[in-house]
Design a protein around this motif. Structure first.
Motif, PDB file in Angstrom:
ATOM      1  N   ARG A  68      26.517  23.842 118.154  1.00  0.00           N
ATOM      2  CA  ARG A  68      27.901  24.284 117.968  1.00  0.00           C
ATOM      3  C   ARG A  68      27.961  25.538 117.084  1.00  0.00           C
ATOM      4  NH1 ARG A  68      31.742  20.486 119.711  1.00  0.00           N
ATOM      5  NH2 ARG A  68      30.789  18.498 120.235  1.00  0.00           N
ATOM      6  N   ALA A  69      27.152  25.578 116.027  1.00  0.00           N
ATOM      7  CA  ALA A  69      27.107  26.757 115.151  1.00  0.00           C
ATOM      8  C   ALA A  69      26.600  27.965 115.925  1.00  0.00           C
ATOM      9  CB  ALA A  69      26.226  26.487 113.932  1.00  0.00           C
ATOM     10  N   PHE A  70      25.575  27.765 116.747  1.00  0.00           N
ATOM     11  CA  PHE A  70      25.039  28.862 117.550  1.00  0.00           C
ATOM     12  C   PHE A  70      26.079  29.352 118.544  1.00  0.00           C
ATOM     13  CE2 PHE A  70      22.804  30.679 121.157  1.00  0.00           C
ATOM     14  CZ  PHE A  70      21.947  31.562 120.536  1.00  0.00           C
ATOM     15  N   SER A  71      26.823  28.439 119.139  1.00  0.00           N
ATOM     16  CA  SER A  71      27.867  28.810 120.094  1.00  0.00           C
ATOM     17  C   SER A  71      28.951  29.650 119.426  1.00  0.00           C
ATOM     18  CB  SER A  71      28.475  27.541 120.703  1.00  0.00           C
ATOM     19  OG  SER A  71      29.521  27.867 121.578  1.00  0.00           O
ATOM     20  N   ARG A  72      29.359  29.264 118.205  1.00  0.00           N
ATOM     21  CA  ARG A  72      30.366  30.050 117.476  1.00  0.00           C
ATOM     22  C   ARG A  72      29.836  31.449 117.169  1.00  0.00           C
ATOM     23  NH1 ARG A  72      31.330  24.931 115.153  1.00  0.00           N
ATOM     24  NH2 ARG A  72      29.878  25.337 113.442  1.00  0.00           N
ATOM     25  N   ALA A  73      28.583  31.538 116.771  1.00  0.00           N
ATOM     26  CA  ALA A  73      27.990  32.845 116.470  1.00  0.00           C
ATOM     27  C   ALA A  73      27.909  33.706 117.725  1.00  0.00           C
ATOM     28  CB  ALA A  73      26.599  32.664 115.857  1.00  0.00           C
ATOM     29  N   ALA A  74      27.538  33.108 118.835  1.00  0.00           N
ATOM     30  CA  ALA A  74      27.451  33.861 120.087  1.00  0.00           C
ATOM     31  C   ALA A  74      28.814  34.383 120.523  1.00  0.00           C
ATOM     32  CB  ALA A  74      26.841  32.987 121.186  1.00  0.00           C
ATOM     33  N   ARG A  75      29.865  33.588 120.314  1.00  0.00           N
ATOM     34  CA  ARG A  75      31.221  34.043 120.663  1.00  0.00           C
ATOM     35  C   ARG A  75      31.622  35.234 119.803  1.00  0.00           C
ATOM     36  NH1 ARG A  75      32.380  28.494 121.290  1.00  0.00           N
ATOM     37  NH2 ARG A  75      33.229  28.382 119.188  1.00  0.00           N
ATOM     38  N   ASP A  79      27.169  30.666 112.353  1.00  0.00           N
ATOM     39  CA  ASP A  79      28.344  29.802 112.294  1.00  0.00           C
ATOM     40  C   ASP A  79      29.664  30.567 112.384  1.00  0.00           C
ATOM     41  OD1 ASP A  79      29.525  27.303 112.259  1.00  0.00           O
ATOM     42  OD2 ASP A  79      29.642  27.226 110.074  1.00  0.00           O
ATOM     43  N   GLY A  80      29.702  31.533 113.275  1.00  0.00           N
ATOM     44  CA  GLY A  80      30.959  32.197 113.570  1.00  0.00           C
ATOM     45  C   GLY A  80      31.299  33.423 112.746  1.00  0.00           C
ATOM     46  N   LYS A  81      30.381  33.880 111.879  1.00  0.00           N
ATOM     47  CA  LYS A  81      30.701  35.101 111.138  1.00  0.00           C
ATOM     48  C   LYS A  81      29.442  35.880 110.776  1.00  0.00           C
ATOM     49  CE  LYS A  81      30.957  33.915 106.308  1.00  0.00           C
ATOM     50  NZ  LYS A  81      31.793  33.866 105.130  1.00  0.00           N
ATOM     51  N   VAL A  82      29.642  37.167 110.513  1.00  0.00           N
ATOM     52  CA  VAL A  82      28.547  38.033 110.079  1.00  0.00           C
ATOM     53  C   VAL A  82      28.282  37.716 108.613  1.00  0.00           C
ATOM     54  CG1 VAL A  82      27.802  40.408 109.698  1.00  0.00           C
ATOM     55  CG2 VAL A  82      29.145  39.851 111.729  1.00  0.00           C
ATOM     56  N   HIS A  83      27.077  37.249 108.323  1.00  0.00           N
ATOM     57  CA  HIS A  83      26.718  36.887 106.951  1.00  0.00           C
ATOM     58  C   HIS A  83      25.994  38.008 106.230  1.00  0.00           C
ATOM     59  CE1 HIS A  83      27.814  32.636 106.412  1.00  0.00           C
ATOM     60  NE2 HIS A  83      27.777  32.618 107.732  1.00  0.00           N
ATOM     61  N   ALA A  84      25.359  38.919 106.981  1.00  0.00           N
ATOM     62  CA  ALA A  84      24.621  40.001 106.324  1.00  0.00           C
ATOM     63  C   ALA A  84      24.412  41.138 107.317  1.00  0.00           C
ATOM     64  CB  ALA A  84      23.284  39.503 105.812  1.00  0.00           C
ATOM     65  N   ALA A  85      24.245  42.332 106.758  1.00  0.00           N
ATOM     66  CA  ALA A  85      23.919  43.515 107.550  1.00  0.00           C
ATOM     67  C   ALA A  85      22.995  44.383 106.702  1.00  0.00           C
ATOM     68  CB  ALA A  85      25.179  44.284 107.922  1.00  0.00           C
ATOM     69  N   ALA A  86      22.050  45.074 107.366  1.00  0.00           N
ATOM     70  CA  ALA A  86      21.105  45.918 106.641  1.00  0.00           C
ATOM     71  C   ALA A  86      20.508  46.954 107.596  1.00  0.00           C
ATOM     72  CB  ALA A  86      19.994  45.077 106.026  1.00  0.00           C
ATOM     73  N   ASN A  92      16.068  31.746 111.086  1.00  0.00           N
ATOM     74  CA  ASN A  92      15.686  31.214 112.391  1.00  0.00           C
ATOM     75  C   ASN A  92      16.842  30.528 113.114  1.00  0.00           C
ATOM     76  OD1 ASN A  92      15.492  29.190 110.366  1.00  0.00           O
ATOM     77  ND2 ASN A  92      14.333  27.903 111.777  1.00  0.00           N
ATOM     78  N   GLU A  93      17.957  30.313 112.428  1.00  0.00           N
ATOM     79  CA  GLU A  93      19.132  29.706 113.058  1.00  0.00           C
ATOM     80  C   GLU A  93      20.264  30.713 113.268  1.00  0.00           C
ATOM     81  OE1 GLU A  93      20.351  26.131 111.066  1.00  0.00           O
ATOM     82  OE2 GLU A  93      18.284  25.416 110.908  1.00  0.00           O
ATOM     83  N   ALA A  94      20.088  31.915 112.782  1.00  0.00           N
ATOM     84  CA  ALA A  94      21.108  32.954 112.935  1.00  0.00           C
ATOM     85  C   ALA A  94      20.824  33.777 114.189  1.00  0.00           C
ATOM     86  CB  ALA A  94      21.101  33.872 111.708  1.00  0.00           C
ATOM     87  N   ILE A  95      21.871  34.366 114.728  1.00  0.00           N
ATOM     88  CA  ILE A  95      21.680  35.367 115.783  1.00  0.00           C
ATOM     89  C   ILE A  95      21.511  36.692 115.052  1.00  0.00           C
ATOM     90  CG2 ILE A  95      22.742  36.636 117.677  1.00  0.00           C
ATOM     91  CD1 ILE A  95      24.180  34.101 118.472  1.00  0.00           C
TER      92      ILE A  95
END
Length: 95
Positions: free
Chosen positions: A25-32, A54-61, A79-82
């Motif tokens: 479910r977390a992966f699905s939210r991130a993919a959306r 989990d539905g939001k951008v947590h970091a950028a670099a 390993n669980e983030a897109i």
């Protein structure tokens, strides 16, 4: 052929069915977020790596290594983030 029980299947996956469900479910939210917010991501993070979880951008670099470090500092398992590079040239790199 032997039939896998739920318990044996969970042992093979390394997680309980509830954990697998939560992670999917977390992966699905991130993919959306990635698919629906792509134009906005290009505006906010051009030529950067982004980590979506989990539905939001947590970091950028600017580099992949720096992104992984930022995700870990925020308690987000890389390993669980897109993870995606926001390339303005049209190339697509998804990990």
């Amino acid at each position: 052929m032997t039939r896998l029980t739920k318990k044996k299947l969970a042992a093979h996956l390394g997680a309980t069915p509830r954990q697998v469900d939560r992670e999917l479910r977390a992966f699905s939210r991130a993919a959306r977020v990635l698919s629906s917010d792509h134009p906005r991501l290009i505006d906010r993070h051009p030529k950067e790596w982004v980590g979506i979880y989990d539905g939001k951008v947590h970091a950028a670099a600017k580099s992949f290594g720096a992104l992984v470090s930022k995700l870990k500092k925020k308690g987000v398992p890389p390993n669980e983030a897109i993870i995606r590079y926001i390339d303005t040239s049209g190339r697509m790199l998804i990990l």
